[in-house]
Design a protein around this motif. Structure first.
Motif, short mmCIF file in Angstrom:
data_model
loop_
_atom_site.label_atom_id
_atom_site.label_comp_id
_atom_site.label_asym_id
_atom_site.label_seq_id
_atom_site.Cartn_x
_atom_site.Cartn_y
_atom_site.Cartn_z
N MET A 1 0.85 -1.19 0.00
CA MET A 1 0.00 0.00 0.00
C MET A 1 0.89 1.25 0.00
SD MET A 1 -3.48 -0.29 2.31
CE MET A 1 -2.62 -0.29 3.82
N MET A 2 0.37 2.29 -0.66
CA MET A 2 1.09 3.56 -0.70
C MET A 2 0.07 4.68 -0.81
SD MET A 2 2.52 3.54 -4.57
CE MET A 2 1.47 3.03 -5.92
N PRO A 3 0.47 5.90 -0.43
CA PRO A 3 -0.45 7.04 -0.59
C PRO A 3 -0.72 7.30 -2.07
CG PRO A 3 1.38 7.60 0.86
CD PRO A 3 1.70 6.28 0.25
N LEU A 4 -1.89 7.81 -2.37
CA LEU A 4 -2.29 8.09 -3.75
C LEU A 4 -1.29 9.00 -4.46
CD1 LEU A 4 -4.33 7.95 -6.06
CD2 LEU A 4 -5.62 9.76 -4.95
N VAL A 5 -0.70 9.95 -3.75
CA VAL A 5 0.23 10.90 -4.40
C VAL A 5 1.47 10.22 -4.96
CG1 VAL A 5 -0.52 12.95 -3.14
CG2 VAL A 5 1.29 11.53 -2.20
N LEU A 6 1.80 9.03 -4.50
CA LEU A 6 2.98 8.31 -4.98
C LEU A 6 2.66 7.37 -6.14
CD1 LEU A 6 4.74 7.43 -1.60
CD2 LEU A 6 5.14 9.38 -3.11
N ALA A 7 1.39 7.24 -6.50
CA ALA A 7 0.99 6.34 -7.59
C ALA A 7 1.43 6.91 -8.94
CB ALA A 7 -0.52 6.14 -7.58
N ASP A 8 1.60 6.03 -9.90
CA ASP A 8 1.96 6.46 -11.25
C ASP A 8 0.77 7.15 -11.90
OD1 ASP A 8 4.51 5.33 -11.08
OD2 ASP A 8 3.80 3.39 -11.80
N ALA A 9 1.03 8.29 -12.54
CA ALA A 9 -0.03 9.04 -13.22
C ALA A 9 -0.57 8.21 -14.39
CB ALA A 9 0.49 10.38 -13.71
#
Length: 70
Positions: A1-9
């Protein structure tokens, strides 16, 4: 799991958890950020994040996006 801001665009992600205060969680749920739902990060710049959730584009603060775990 990771915060949404770290997800690939541009990559659709599954929301696992929404954190924060009860008021913030309710606000994000009202916008469509619910566990099990899909979300796509469109862009992140200037402290704001634009995401696609439930066929709508929504702008939220980077701080709020950090509470959404994908």
């Amino acid at each position: 799991m990771m915060p949404l801001v770290l997800a690939d665009a541009g990559t659709e992600q599954l929301i696992h958890k929404v954190g924060g205060s009860p008021e913030l969680k309710k606000h994000l749920e009202d916008l469509g950020f619910v566990p099990g739902g899909a979300v796509t990060l469109i862009s992140a710049m200037g402290g704001n994040v634009i995401v696609k959730v439930k066929e709508s584009r929504v702008a939220i603060s980077e701080e709020m996006a950090r509470k959404i775990m994908v």
